[in-house]
Design an enzyme around this catalytic site. Structure first.
Site, PDB file in Angstrom:
ATOM      1  N   GLU A 377       0.259 -60.477  19.458  1.00  0.00           N
ATOM      2  CA  GLU A 377       0.329 -60.426  18.205  1.00  0.00           C
ATOM      3  C   GLU A 377       0.213 -58.623  17.751  1.00  0.00           C
ATOM      4  OE1 GLU A 377      -0.231 -64.573  16.597  1.00  0.00           O
ATOM      5  OE2 GLU A 377      -2.182 -63.433  16.954  1.00  0.00           O
TER       6      GLU A 377
HETATM    7  C1  TNX Z   1      -2.220 -67.178  17.655  1.00  0.00           C
HETATM    8  S1  TNX Z   1      -2.018 -67.696  20.420  1.00  0.00           S
HETATM    9  C2  TNX Z   1      -3.019 -66.262  18.107  1.00  0.00           C
HETATM   10  C3  TNX Z   1      -4.375 -66.395  17.827  1.00  0.00           C
HETATM   11  C4  TNX Z   1      -4.542 -67.341  16.713  1.00  0.00           C
HETATM   12  C5  TNX Z   1      -3.836 -68.465  16.896  1.00  0.00           C
HETATM   13  C6  TNX Z   1      -4.132 -69.859  15.856  1.00  0.00           C
HETATM   14  C7  TNX Z   1      -2.017 -66.262  20.454  1.00  0.00           C
HETATM   15  C8  TNX Z   1      -2.271 -65.645  21.691  1.00  0.00           C
HETATM   16  N1  TNX Z   1      -2.622 -65.503  19.488  1.00  0.00           N
HETATM   17  O1  TNX Z   1      -4.764 -65.156  17.305  1.00  0.00           O
HETATM   18  O2  TNX Z   1      -6.003 -67.518  16.549  1.00  0.00           O
HETATM   19  O3  TNX Z   1      -2.692 -68.469  16.909  1.00  0.00           O
HETATM   20  O4  TNX Z   1      -3.644 -70.899  16.405  1.00  0.00           O
END
Ligand code: TNX
Length: 586
Positions: A377
């Site tokens: 992300e």
């Molecule tokens: C996505 S999954 C994220 C996290 C959040 C999560 C909540 C991933 C690698 N990154 O930063 O906490 O969703 O479900």
């Protein structure tokens, strides 16, 4: 002998609590007397009055989670543990024997001394390649494929129960440890009592030969969104070890907090560790705290995988060191739950000095082979800069001697030796990840819509997310890591991991509520041969763990999918020190 008020002595005794009949003992929801989920959580946190338990049911060989590879029951071979039992152990297995004795002493009240000897006795744990194959006829020809000791590998074990005693054999301490956990599950549920209980400590007769399907079996705890004190993390390690999970991934850094001391960049924790979601006090692990965690885990054959999430999810680091920010201005501390807005400056050399120092110190503190770089992300970093940053960061990790692990967003970056991607997608069609696998990457599978333990069980689950859907126990169980991502062969799958993000999870009680009963489902996918996969058998084996958790003071969600043998599951029988909100480490 003092009896435990929490012992499951009351209530009707179902004739067979391990029935595989799908509808038996399944409470309709809501049941009178079964609290609504929010109330469940509150009561679990308070550790209020015990549920009505059925009497301890005898365990059948093979009634295990995760399901073992081979089982040959011998009803004439049941063993009963008695007060004069002694644990005999070959010297290299001594530590496992001490741990086994530590699990069995409180409930039995037996002294269970551990002695170094190769002689047979009522409880014998031996680490010996020669012993592992056992008598040639111990396992029937049709299932004897892995009876050969050499095939037990790094983590397999053999367990023989006869009227004369129990013998666990393995090639490694890890194998012996898993065998000891199996023996613990074969004793009746009151064995989980923290105080002595009068019970017949029967172990079902026969032979088990067992080993894991996948080498990597893990869970992740996000200690960044909410901080969890060392004691909580140690208890999580215990939970993993029960179900033969062998990796604990700690998500140590995120926008809301930096949780691991780095001596060369002290403000990371001093300024970056003092916040968490919702404005609580946060906290962080000193080097000694972290050493305590990795040492405790290692004794339980659990490897800690530290994650430093880069280049995104870094607001806490930017608060501490504004020179790492693209703007060179410190952002305000962040205590919300949005993602994707922060990143370290990929165009500034100081960023790479920072990454080198941090991964160098964390690697030096970590005995395991892995270092997780995050990589998820980073929405604001252009693709080209992201890739160049990741390739440089991967090389910095490799220079520490550790193997790179990262979320599957790392896929487009060049391969480095041994690289492992953790796949968290919700659609098994992911050409970029499949391509990275063709270039040499291995995969840890954490599909968001099956293995994400921060997802709600049902619409009324009081905490958790639902962006990847609702995950009830069946959904957590019904998938195959070996064939889940198109174009990724089973040989490229290192294993499975169940992540628990903690935006809405604030206490150990809540961690347990989200873990149980789904964590054992993912553990079984990681350990058990595919041939044993069977929802109806699993739910019935899992049901027998409700009384174990209740007796041990472990909170869980009393899912209506599981035929629990008692009427009011999910409520610890007594308050435990673990059900409070713990204070952060200074
Ligand atoms: C996505 S999954 C994220 C996290 C959040 C999560 C909540 C991933 C690698 N990154 O930063 O906490 O969703 O479900």
């Amino acid at each position: 002998m003092p009896t435990n008020p929490a012992a499951p002595e009351t209530g009707p005794q179902p004739s067979d609590t391990r029935s595989t009949s799908p509808s038996r003992h399944v409470p309709a929801v809501p049941l009178p007397g079964v609290p609504a989920p929010a109330a469940e959580l509150a009561r679990a946190a308070e550790g209020r009055a015990a549920g009505t338990l059925a009497g301890p049911a005898p365990v059948r060989l093979g009634d295990l989670v995760p399901a073992p590879e081979q089982v040959r029951p011998d009803p004439a071979g049941d063993f009963t543990l008695s007060a004069d039992a002694v644990l005999r152990v070959s010297p290299t297995g001594r530590d496992v024997a001490e741990q086994l004795a530590g699990w069995l002493r409180p409930a039995t009240g037996f002294p269970l001394p551990v002695t170094d000897t190769t002689e047979d006795g009522p409880l014998t744990l031996t680490l010996s390649p020669a012993d592992v194959a056992g008598p040639a006829d111990a396992v029937p020809a049709a299932t004897s494929g892995a009876a050969d000791g050499a095939r037990l590998g790094d983590e397999g074990y053999r367990l023989d129960v006869t009227t004369g005693g129990v013998r666990v054999t393995a090639l490694t301490p890890a194998g012996l440890f898993h065998g000891a956990q199996t023996l613990r599950q074969l004793l009746p549920a009151p064995i989980e009592s923290p105080t002595a209980v009068a019970a017949r400590w029967a172990v079902p007769g026969g032979t088990i030969v067992d080993r894991p399907r996948f080498a990597y079996r893990g869970a992740m705890l996000d200690v960044a969104r909410h901080f969890f004190a060392v004691e909580d993390v140690l208890r999580v390690v215990d939970h993993l070890a029960r179900y033969k999970l062998n990796h604990l991934h700690l998500h140590l850094t995120d926008d809301q907090g930096w949780r691991i001391a780095v001596d060369s960049w002290p403000r990371l924790t001093e300024a970056g560790g003092a916040t968490e979601v919702g404005g609580g006090p946060g906290g962080w692990y000193t080097r000694d705290d972290y050493r305590r965690i990795v040492t405790y885990a290692a004794r339980r054959h659990v490897t800690v995988v530290p994650e430093i999430d880069l280049p995104g999810h870094t607001n806490a680091a930017l608060v501490a060191y504004p020179e790492l920010a693209p703007t060179k201005i410190a952002p305000p501390p962040y205590t919300g739950t949005e993602v994707g807005f922060s990143f370290v400056d990929p165009a500034d050399e100081r960023t790479y000095a920072f990454v080198a120092d941090v991964v160098g110190e964390v690697a030096a503190l970590t005995p395991g082979p892995w270092l997780h770089l995050g990589g998820d992300e980073a929405f604001k970093v252009p693709a080209g800069s992201y890739r160049a940053f990741v390739e440089r960061a991967q090389r910095l990790v490799a220079a520490t001697g550790k193997t790179v692990v990262g979320w599957h967003q790392l896929a487009p970056a060049a391969h480095v030796d041994g690289r492992v991607l953790q796949w968290w997608g919700t659609d098994g069609d992911d050409p970029q990840t499949a391509d990275a696998v063709r270039r040499g990457a291995r995969l840890i599978l954490s599909p968001g819509n099956h293995a994400y333990l921060d997802m709600k069980y049902a619409p009324d689950t009081p905490i958790g997310h639902d962006w990847a859907g609702l995950i009830d126990v069946r959904r957590a169980y019904e998938w195959d890591p070996g064939s889940h991502v198109r174009g990724v062969p089973a040989e490229a799958v290192l294993g499975v991991e169940a992540p628990l993000w903690t935006e809405s999870v604030t206490t150990l009680t809540e961690v347990e509520y989200m873990f149980f009963p789904r964590l054992p489902a993912v553990a079984e996918l990681g350990w058990s041969p595919r041939e044993t996969h069977d929802w109806s058998g699993f739910r019935s084996r899992l049901a027998a763990h409700g009384p174990r958790w209740t007796t041990a003071g472990i909170s869980f969600h009393p899912s209506p999918e599981i035929p629990w043998p008692h009427k009011n599951p999910g409520i610890p029988t007594q308050p435990t020190p673990h059900t409070r909100r713990t204070t952060p480490t200074p």
